[in-house]
Write a protein that holds these residues in place. Structure first.
Motif, mmCIF file in Angstrom:
data_model
loop_
_atom_site.group_PDB
_atom_site.id
_atom_site.type_symbol
_atom_site.label_atom_id
_atom_site.label_comp_id
_atom_site.label_asym_id
_atom_site.label_seq_id
_atom_site.Cartn_x
_atom_site.Cartn_y
_atom_site.Cartn_z
ATOM 1 N N LYS A 149 0.846 -1.196 0.000
ATOM 2 C CA LYS A 149 0.000 0.000 0.000
ATOM 3 C C LYS A 149 0.877 1.239 0.000
ATOM 4 C CE LYS A 149 -3.997 -2.031 2.212
ATOM 5 N NZ LYS A 149 -4.715 -2.264 3.451
ATOM 6 N N LYS A 150 0.435 2.235 -0.726
ATOM 7 C CA LYS A 150 1.161 3.496 -0.792
ATOM 8 C C LYS A 150 1.137 4.175 0.586
ATOM 9 C CE LYS A 150 1.589 6.687 -4.584
ATOM 10 N NZ LYS A 150 0.962 7.369 -5.676
ATOM 11 N N PRO A 151 2.256 4.739 1.031
ATOM 12 C CA PRO A 151 2.220 5.410 2.337
ATOM 13 C C PRO A 151 1.389 6.694 2.281
ATOM 14 C CG PRO A 151 4.361 5.691 1.297
ATOM 15 C CD PRO A 151 3.574 4.791 0.407
ATOM 16 N N LYS A 152 0.861 7.062 3.441
ATOM 17 C CA LYS A 152 0.077 8.305 3.510
ATOM 18 C C LYS A 152 1.053 9.470 3.604
ATOM 19 C CE LYS A 152 -3.595 5.954 5.911
ATOM 20 N NZ LYS A 152 -3.797 5.367 7.203
ATOM 21 N N LYS A 160 8.174 5.886 4.155
ATOM 22 C CA LYS A 160 8.246 6.265 2.730
ATOM 23 C C LYS A 160 9.487 5.652 2.079
ATOM 24 C CE LYS A 160 5.688 10.503 3.476
ATOM 25 N NZ LYS A 160 5.827 11.858 3.929
ATOM 26 N N TYR A 163 8.914 2.071 1.468
ATOM 27 C CA TYR A 163 8.024 1.916 0.311
ATOM 28 C C TYR A 163 8.821 2.039 -1.000
ATOM 29 C CZ TYR A 163 4.393 2.930 -3.117
ATOM 30 O OH TYR A 163 3.616 2.899 -4.234
ATOM 31 N N GLN A 164 9.712 3.027 -1.028
ATOM 32 C CA GLN A 164 10.539 3.225 -2.232
ATOM 33 C C GLN A 164 11.419 2.005 -2.492
ATOM 34 O OE1 GLN A 164 10.316 5.479 -4.538
ATOM 35 N NE2 GLN A 164 8.704 6.526 -3.402
ATOM 36 N N LYS A 167 9.307 -0.745 -3.775
ATOM 37 C CA LYS A 167 8.927 -0.449 -5.162
ATOM 38 C C LYS A 167 10.079 -0.830 -6.102
ATOM 39 C CE LYS A 167 7.634 3.546 -7.238
ATOM 40 N NZ LYS A 167 7.218 4.954 -7.263
ATOM 41 N N GLU A 179 2.918 1.343 -10.363
ATOM 42 C CA GLU A 179 2.578 1.451 -8.950
ATOM 43 C C GLU A 179 1.832 0.226 -8.448
ATOM 44 O OE1 GLU A 179 2.981 4.128 -6.597
ATOM 45 O OE2 GLU A 179 4.557 4.601 -8.022
ATOM 46 N N SER A 182 -3.386 -1.014 -4.999
ATOM 47 C CA SER A 182 -3.208 -0.802 -3.573
ATOM 48 C C SER A 182 -4.326 -1.477 -2.777
ATOM 49 C CB SER A 182 -3.161 0.694 -3.261
ATOM 50 O OG SER A 182 -4.362 1.272 -3.705
#
Lengths: 205, 196
Positions: A149-152, A160, A163-164, A167, A179, A182
Protein backbone atom coordinates in the motif's frame (compact mmCIF):
# COMPACT_ATOMS: atom_id res chain seq x y z
CA UNK A 1 66.46 -40.44 35.25
CA UNK A 2 65.40 -37.93 37.85
CA UNK A 3 62.83 -39.01 40.42
CA UNK A 4 60.75 -35.94 39.53
CA UNK A 5 60.26 -37.19 35.95
CA UNK A 6 59.25 -40.64 37.15
CA UNK A 7 56.75 -39.13 39.57
CA UNK A 8 55.19 -36.83 36.95
CA UNK A 9 55.02 -39.66 34.40
CA UNK A 10 53.28 -41.88 36.94
CA UNK A 11 50.69 -39.16 37.62
CA UNK A 12 50.06 -38.74 33.88
CA UNK A 13 49.59 -42.48 33.41
CA UNK A 14 47.24 -42.72 36.42
CA UNK A 15 45.06 -39.95 35.01
CA UNK A 16 45.23 -41.61 31.59
CA UNK A 17 43.98 -44.90 33.04
CA UNK A 18 41.19 -43.08 34.91
CA UNK A 19 39.87 -41.35 31.77
CA UNK A 20 40.24 -44.59 29.77
CA UNK A 21 38.05 -46.59 32.15
CA UNK A 22 35.37 -43.93 32.61
CA UNK A 23 32.11 -45.11 31.02
CA UNK A 24 31.47 -43.60 27.59
CA UNK A 25 28.94 -40.81 27.38
CA UNK A 26 26.20 -40.56 24.78
CA UNK A 27 28.05 -39.65 21.60
CA UNK A 28 25.15 -38.71 19.35
CA UNK A 29 25.88 -35.56 17.41
CA UNK A 30 22.41 -34.21 18.10
CA UNK A 31 21.97 -30.98 19.98
CA UNK A 32 20.79 -31.27 23.61
CA UNK A 33 17.13 -30.39 24.42
CA UNK A 34 18.14 -27.44 26.65
CA UNK A 35 20.32 -26.03 23.88
CA UNK A 36 17.54 -26.66 21.33
CA UNK A 37 15.11 -24.67 23.47
CA UNK A 38 17.53 -21.73 23.59
CA UNK A 39 17.96 -21.90 19.82
CA UNK A 40 14.20 -21.97 19.21
CA UNK A 41 13.65 -19.00 21.53
CA UNK A 42 16.30 -17.05 19.64
CA UNK A 43 14.46 -15.44 16.74
CA UNK A 44 17.60 -14.40 14.89
CA UNK A 45 17.03 -17.44 12.65
CA UNK A 46 14.31 -15.43 10.86
CA UNK A 47 15.34 -13.18 8.00
CA UNK A 48 12.81 -10.57 6.95
CA UNK A 49 11.50 -10.46 3.39
CA UNK A 50 13.16 -7.05 2.97
CA UNK A 51 16.57 -8.47 3.97
CA UNK A 52 16.21 -11.42 1.61
CA UNK A 53 15.05 -9.14 -1.21
CA UNK A 54 18.14 -7.02 -0.62
CA UNK A 55 20.32 -10.14 -0.95
CA UNK A 56 18.57 -11.04 -4.20
CA UNK A 57 18.82 -7.57 -5.71
CA UNK A 58 22.49 -7.16 -4.83
CA UNK A 59 23.11 -10.74 -6.09
CA UNK A 60 24.98 -11.62 -2.91
CA UNK A 61 27.30 -14.53 -3.73
CA UNK A 62 27.34 -15.76 -0.16
CA UNK A 63 23.62 -16.29 0.20
CA UNK A 64 21.98 -19.47 -0.98
CA UNK A 65 18.20 -19.56 -1.27
CA UNK A 66 16.74 -23.00 -0.59
CA UNK A 67 13.16 -23.77 -1.58
CA UNK A 68 11.91 -26.62 0.63
CA UNK A 69 8.60 -27.04 -1.23
CA UNK A 70 7.91 -29.96 -3.54
CA UNK A 71 9.75 -30.17 -6.89
CA UNK A 72 6.41 -29.54 -8.65
CA UNK A 73 5.81 -26.28 -6.78
CA UNK A 74 9.45 -25.32 -7.31
CA UNK A 75 9.10 -25.93 -11.06
CA UNK A 76 6.06 -23.64 -11.18
CA UNK A 77 7.94 -20.67 -9.76
CA UNK A 78 10.42 -19.77 -7.08
CA UNK A 79 12.77 -16.98 -6.04
CA UNK A 80 15.66 -16.10 -8.38
CA UNK A 81 18.68 -18.36 -7.98
CA UNK A 82 16.92 -20.66 -5.50
CA UNK A 83 17.72 -24.35 -5.41
CA UNK A 84 15.23 -27.02 -4.42
CA UNK A 85 15.72 -29.33 -1.45
CA UNK A 86 12.25 -30.72 -0.68
CA UNK A 87 11.31 -30.91 2.99
CA UNK A 88 11.04 -34.70 2.92
CA UNK A 89 14.62 -34.94 1.62
CA UNK A 90 16.16 -32.36 3.94
CA UNK A 91 18.13 -35.03 5.85
CA UNK A 92 19.34 -36.76 2.70
CA UNK A 93 23.16 -37.07 3.08
CA UNK A 94 23.67 -35.90 -0.52
CA UNK A 95 22.55 -32.41 0.54
CA UNK A 96 24.74 -32.27 3.64
CA UNK A 97 27.54 -30.41 1.88
CA UNK A 98 25.09 -27.57 1.20
CA UNK A 99 23.31 -27.53 4.54
CA UNK A 100 26.33 -28.09 6.80
CA UNK A 101 28.95 -25.56 5.83
CA UNK A 102 30.30 -22.25 7.07
CA UNK A 103 30.72 -20.27 3.84
CA UNK A 104 27.19 -19.55 2.61
CA UNK A 105 24.18 -18.19 4.45
CA UNK A 106 21.35 -20.58 3.63
CA UNK A 107 17.83 -19.11 3.53
CA UNK A 108 15.15 -21.78 3.78
CA UNK A 109 11.72 -20.88 2.48
CA UNK A 110 8.33 -22.38 1.72
CA UNK A 111 4.90 -20.86 1.10
CA UNK A 112 4.54 -19.87 4.75
CA UNK A 113 7.04 -20.43 7.55
CA UNK A 114 5.89 -23.87 8.67
CA UNK A 115 7.90 -26.22 6.45
CA UNK A 116 10.94 -23.96 6.41
CA UNK A 117 10.87 -23.72 10.23
CA UNK A 118 10.49 -27.47 10.57
CA UNK A 119 13.42 -27.92 8.19
CA UNK A 120 15.46 -25.49 10.29
CA UNK A 121 14.67 -27.43 13.49
CA UNK A 122 15.75 -30.71 11.90
CA UNK A 123 18.99 -29.15 10.65
CA UNK A 124 19.65 -27.52 14.01
CA UNK A 125 19.17 -30.84 15.79
CA UNK A 126 21.75 -32.32 13.46
CA UNK A 127 24.08 -29.54 14.61
CA UNK A 128 24.18 -27.74 11.25
CA UNK A 129 24.64 -23.99 11.37
CA UNK A 130 24.34 -21.09 8.91
CA UNK A 131 20.72 -21.92 8.08
CA UNK A 132 18.01 -19.26 8.35
CA UNK A 133 14.29 -19.04 7.65
CA UNK A 134 12.52 -16.54 5.40
CA UNK A 135 10.03 -15.01 7.83
CA UNK A 136 6.52 -15.41 6.47
CA UNK A 137 7.72 -17.33 3.41
CA UNK A 138 6.70 -16.65 -0.17
CA UNK A 139 3.22 -15.52 0.86
CA UNK A 140 4.63 -12.64 2.84
CA UNK A 141 7.20 -11.95 0.11
CA UNK A 142 4.44 -11.48 -2.47
CA UNK A 143 2.24 -9.53 -0.08
CA UNK A 144 5.13 -7.20 0.79
CA UNK A 145 6.42 -6.46 -2.69
CA UNK A 146 3.47 -6.97 -5.00
CA UNK A 147 0.46 -5.97 -2.92
CA UNK A 148 1.90 -3.09 -0.98
CA UNK A 149 0.00 0.00 0.00
CA UNK A 150 1.16 3.50 -0.79
CA UNK A 151 2.22 5.41 2.34
CA UNK A 152 0.08 8.30 3.51
CA UNK A 153 1.40 11.84 3.26
CA UNK A 154 1.66 12.08 7.07
CA UNK A 155 3.64 8.83 7.42
CA UNK A 156 7.23 9.18 8.70
CA UNK A 157 10.14 9.20 6.26
CA UNK A 158 11.19 5.66 7.25
CA UNK A 159 7.88 4.32 5.98
CA UNK A 160 8.25 6.27 2.73
CA UNK A 161 11.84 5.07 2.29
CA UNK A 162 10.76 1.49 2.89
CA UNK A 163 8.02 1.92 0.31
CA UNK A 164 10.54 3.22 -2.23
CA UNK A 165 12.83 0.28 -1.52
CA UNK A 166 9.99 -2.18 -1.98
CA UNK A 167 8.93 -0.45 -5.16
CA UNK A 168 12.49 -0.86 -6.42
CA UNK A 169 12.43 -4.55 -5.57
CA UNK A 170 9.16 -4.97 -7.44
CA UNK A 171 10.68 -3.24 -10.41
CA UNK A 172 13.65 -5.62 -10.21
CA UNK A 173 11.30 -8.59 -10.33
CA UNK A 174 8.82 -7.38 -12.89
CA UNK A 175 10.87 -4.91 -14.87
CA UNK A 176 8.01 -2.43 -14.43
CA UNK A 177 7.82 0.75 -12.41
CA UNK A 178 4.05 0.41 -12.28
CA UNK A 179 2.58 1.45 -8.95
CA UNK A 180 0.36 -1.62 -8.96
CA UNK A 181 -2.87 -2.02 -7.10
CA UNK A 182 -3.21 -0.80 -3.57
CA UNK A 183 -6.29 -2.83 -2.77
CA UNK A 184 -6.35 -6.48 -1.79
CA UNK A 185 -7.17 -7.83 -5.25
CA UNK A 186 -4.74 -10.66 -5.98
CA UNK A 187 -2.66 -10.08 -9.05
CA UNK A 188 -0.88 -12.92 -10.70
CA UNK A 189 2.79 -12.37 -10.21
CA UNK A 190 5.27 -13.84 -12.58
CA UNK A 191 8.51 -14.28 -10.70
CA UNK A 192 11.49 -14.60 -12.96
CA UNK A 193 13.45 -17.80 -12.41
CA UNK A 194 17.01 -16.75 -12.80
CA UNK A 195 19.70 -19.34 -13.12
CA UNK A 196 22.25 -19.11 -10.35
CA UNK A 197 25.51 -17.91 -11.85
CA UNK A 198 27.51 -19.54 -9.09
CA UNK A 199 25.82 -22.92 -9.23
CA UNK A 200 29.15 -24.73 -9.49
CA UNK A 201 30.32 -22.95 -6.34
CA UNK A 202 27.50 -24.23 -4.15
CA UNK A 203 28.44 -25.74 -0.85
CA UNK A 204 32.03 -24.66 -1.00
CA UNK A 205 33.40 -28.13 -1.12
CA UNK B 1 27.69 -25.59 31.96
CA UNK B 2 30.05 -25.20 29.01
CA UNK B 3 31.01 -24.32 26.36
CA UNK B 4 29.88 -20.93 27.64
CA UNK B 5 29.35 -19.25 24.26
CA UNK B 6 27.56 -22.23 22.67
CA UNK B 7 25.08 -22.41 25.55
CA UNK B 8 24.40 -18.68 25.51
CA UNK B 9 25.89 -18.13 29.00
CA UNK B 10 28.45 -15.83 27.41
CA UNK B 11 27.45 -13.64 24.48
CA UNK B 12 29.61 -13.04 21.41
CA UNK B 13 31.33 -9.99 22.90
CA UNK B 14 31.93 -11.85 26.15
CA UNK B 15 33.50 -14.67 24.14
CA UNK B 16 35.83 -12.21 22.40
CA UNK B 17 36.81 -10.69 25.76
CA UNK B 18 37.46 -14.18 27.17
CA UNK B 19 39.58 -15.03 24.11
CA UNK B 20 41.55 -11.82 24.66
CA UNK B 21 42.24 -12.67 28.32
CA UNK B 22 43.19 -16.28 27.51
CA UNK B 23 45.36 -15.01 24.63
CA UNK B 24 47.26 -12.68 26.96
CA UNK B 25 47.80 -15.54 29.43
CA UNK B 26 48.88 -17.85 26.62
CA UNK B 27 51.38 -15.31 25.31
CA UNK B 28 52.73 -14.73 28.81
CA UNK B 29 53.30 -18.45 29.34
CA UNK B 30 54.93 -18.82 25.90
CA UNK B 31 57.33 -16.03 26.76
CA UNK B 32 58.05 -17.52 30.20
CA UNK B 33 58.80 -20.89 28.58
CA UNK B 34 61.37 -19.16 26.36
CA UNK B 35 59.34 -19.50 23.15
CA UNK B 36 60.24 -16.00 22.02
CA UNK B 37 63.76 -17.26 21.26
CA UNK B 38 64.26 -18.47 17.70
CA UNK B 39 67.28 -20.51 18.81
CA UNK B 40 65.18 -22.41 21.30
CA UNK B 41 62.47 -23.08 18.73
CA UNK B 42 64.90 -24.10 16.00
CA UNK B 43 66.64 -26.34 18.55
CA UNK B 44 63.94 -28.96 17.96
CA UNK B 45 65.10 -29.41 14.38
CA UNK B 46 68.81 -29.50 15.27
CA UNK B 47 68.38 -31.68 18.35
CA UNK B 48 69.89 -29.46 21.03
CA UNK B 49 66.70 -28.20 22.71
CA UNK B 50 63.34 -29.98 22.89
CA UNK B 51 61.49 -27.69 25.23
CA UNK B 52 58.93 -26.93 22.47
CA UNK B 53 57.96 -30.58 22.17
CA UNK B 54 57.88 -30.98 25.95
CA UNK B 55 55.69 -27.91 26.52
CA UNK B 56 53.23 -28.66 23.72
CA UNK B 57 52.88 -32.35 24.54
CA UNK B 58 52.38 -31.47 28.21
CA UNK B 59 49.73 -28.89 27.27
CA UNK B 60 48.01 -31.40 24.97
CA UNK B 61 47.84 -34.25 27.48
CA UNK B 62 46.78 -31.91 30.31
CA UNK B 63 44.09 -30.32 28.11
CA UNK B 64 42.86 -33.66 26.76
CA UNK B 65 42.68 -35.29 30.20
CA UNK B 66 40.93 -32.23 31.63
CA UNK B 67 38.36 -32.12 28.82
CA UNK B 68 37.47 -35.81 29.11
CA UNK B 69 37.12 -35.50 32.90
CA UNK B 70 35.07 -32.29 32.64
CA UNK B 71 32.85 -33.91 30.00
CA UNK B 72 32.27 -36.87 32.33
CA UNK B 73 31.34 -34.60 35.24
CA UNK B 74 29.13 -32.54 32.87
CA UNK B 75 31.08 -29.32 33.33
CA UNK B 76 31.51 -29.13 29.56
CA UNK B 77 29.69 -30.79 26.68
CA UNK B 78 32.32 -32.05 24.24
CA UNK B 79 29.69 -32.57 21.53
CA UNK B 80 29.24 -28.81 21.34
CA UNK B 81 32.93 -28.11 20.84
CA UNK B 82 33.57 -27.06 17.26
CA UNK B 83 35.78 -29.43 15.29
CA UNK B 84 37.42 -28.04 12.18
CA UNK B 85 36.56 -29.64 8.88
CA UNK B 86 39.26 -31.91 7.53
CA UNK B 87 40.59 -31.68 3.96
CA UNK B 88 43.52 -34.17 3.84
CA UNK B 89 45.46 -32.83 0.79
CA UNK B 90 45.38 -29.20 1.90
CA UNK B 91 46.11 -30.22 5.52
CA UNK B 92 49.26 -32.11 4.43
CA UNK B 93 50.53 -29.31 2.17
CA UNK B 94 49.63 -26.69 4.78
CA UNK B 95 51.53 -28.62 7.46
CA UNK B 96 54.61 -28.88 5.21
CA UNK B 97 54.53 -25.11 4.50
CA UNK B 98 54.04 -24.40 8.21
CA UNK B 99 56.99 -26.67 9.10
CA UNK B 100 59.20 -25.03 6.48
CA UNK B 101 58.24 -21.58 7.78
CA UNK B 102 58.99 -22.74 11.31
CA UNK B 103 62.54 -23.90 10.55
CA UNK B 104 63.36 -20.98 8.21
CA UNK B 105 61.96 -18.23 10.41
CA UNK B 106 62.44 -19.80 13.81
CA UNK B 107 58.92 -18.94 14.84
CA UNK B 108 55.41 -20.26 14.53
CA UNK B 109 52.62 -17.65 14.19
CA UNK B 110 51.85 -17.51 17.93
CA UNK B 111 55.44 -17.29 19.11
CA UNK B 112 56.24 -14.60 16.51
CA UNK B 113 53.55 -12.33 18.01
CA UNK B 114 54.90 -13.17 21.46
CA UNK B 115 58.47 -12.24 20.41
CA UNK B 116 57.31 -9.09 18.59
CA UNK B 117 55.59 -8.02 21.81
CA UNK B 118 58.96 -7.93 23.58
CA UNK B 119 60.43 -5.91 20.72
CA UNK B 120 62.23 -8.47 18.57
CA UNK B 121 62.68 -7.08 15.08
CA UNK B 122 63.06 -10.49 13.39
CA UNK B 123 59.66 -11.44 14.82
CA UNK B 124 58.11 -8.29 13.39
CA UNK B 125 59.59 -9.16 9.99
CA UNK B 126 58.17 -12.68 10.39
CA UNK B 127 54.69 -11.25 11.09
CA UNK B 128 55.08 -9.05 7.99
CA UNK B 129 55.81 -12.22 6.02
CA UNK B 130 52.72 -13.92 7.47
CA UNK B 131 50.51 -10.97 6.49
CA UNK B 132 52.02 -10.90 3.00
CA UNK B 133 51.38 -14.64 2.67
CA UNK B 134 47.78 -14.18 3.79
CA UNK B 135 47.20 -11.42 1.21
CA UNK B 136 48.78 -13.45 -1.61
CA UNK B 137 46.79 -16.54 -0.64
CA UNK B 138 43.53 -14.57 -0.44
CA UNK B 139 44.10 -12.86 -3.77
CA UNK B 140 45.04 -16.08 -5.57
CA UNK B 141 42.52 -18.27 -3.74
CA UNK B 142 40.44 -19.06 -6.87
CA UNK B 143 43.53 -20.82 -8.29
CA UNK B 144 43.82 -23.08 -5.23
CA UNK B 145 40.15 -23.48 -4.41
CA UNK B 146 39.80 -26.87 -6.09
CA UNK B 147 42.79 -28.30 -4.23
CA UNK B 148 41.93 -26.50 -0.98
CA UNK B 149 38.50 -28.11 -0.73
CA UNK B 150 39.41 -31.46 -2.29
CA UNK B 151 38.44 -34.72 -0.59
CA UNK B 152 36.39 -33.22 2.27
CA UNK B 153 36.09 -35.46 5.31
CA UNK B 154 33.74 -33.29 7.37
CA UNK B 155 34.16 -32.49 11.06
CA UNK B 156 36.22 -35.60 11.62
CA UNK B 157 37.50 -36.77 15.00
CA UNK B 158 40.24 -39.38 15.23
CA UNK B 159 38.36 -41.31 17.93
CA UNK B 160 35.31 -41.63 15.64
CA UNK B 161 37.51 -42.95 12.82
CA UNK B 162 39.22 -45.45 15.11
CA UNK B 163 35.94 -46.30 16.85
CA UNK B 164 37.41 -45.92 20.34
CA UNK B 165 36.43 -43.90 23.40
CA UNK B 166 37.93 -40.43 23.87
CA UNK B 167 39.42 -41.51 27.21
CA UNK B 168 41.20 -44.51 25.71
CA UNK B 169 42.72 -42.31 23.03
CA UNK B 170 43.91 -39.89 25.74
CA UNK B 171 45.66 -42.80 27.51
CA UNK B 172 47.41 -43.78 24.23
CA UNK B 173 48.33 -40.16 23.68
CA UNK B 174 49.84 -39.88 27.17
CA UNK B 175 51.94 -42.99 26.48
CA UNK B 176 53.07 -41.50 23.13
CA UNK B 177 53.98 -38.24 24.89
CA UNK B 178 55.97 -40.03 27.58
CA UNK B 179 57.73 -42.03 24.88
CA UNK B 180 58.53 -38.78 23.05
CA UNK B 181 59.88 -37.21 26.26
CA UNK B 182 62.20 -40.18 26.84
CA UNK B 183 63.36 -40.17 23.19
CA UNK B 184 64.14 -36.44 23.08
CA UNK B 185 65.90 -36.69 26.45
CA UNK B 186 68.12 -39.38 24.95
CA UNK B 187 68.77 -37.36 21.73
CA UNK B 188 69.54 -34.20 23.68
CA UNK B 189 72.16 -36.06 25.69
CA UNK B 190 73.88 -37.24 22.51
CA UNK B 191 73.84 -33.86 20.71
CA UNK B 192 76.47 -31.26 21.53
CA UNK B 193 75.03 -28.62 23.83
CA UNK B 194 74.57 -25.21 22.22
CA UNK B 195 74.94 -22.11 24.35
CA UNK B 196 72.64 -19.19 23.55
Amino acid sequence: MKKRYVFLSAIAIIFGIIVAVLPAKDVKNEIQPEQMLLEILDETRFLSVDKVAEYIVEQNRFVLLIDVRTPEKYAEWTLPGAINIPFDSILNPSYEYILNQDVYTNVLFSNGSVYSSQSWILLKRKGFSNNYVLDGGLNKFIETFFMMKKPKIEDPNEVKDLYQFRKGVRQYFTGSGDEGSSDNTKTEVKVIIKKDKNKEDEGGC
Amino acid sequence: MGPLTELGILNHEGGILMAFIIGIAFGFILEQAGFSSTRKLAGVFYGYDFVVIKVFFTAAITGATGLVLMNYFEVIDLKLIYVNRFFPPSAIVGAAIMGAGFIIGGFCPGTSVCAAAIGKIDAMAFIGGILLGIIIFAETFPLFKGFFTANPKGNMKITEVLGIKDGLFVLFFILIALGAFATVHFIQKKVKKVEY
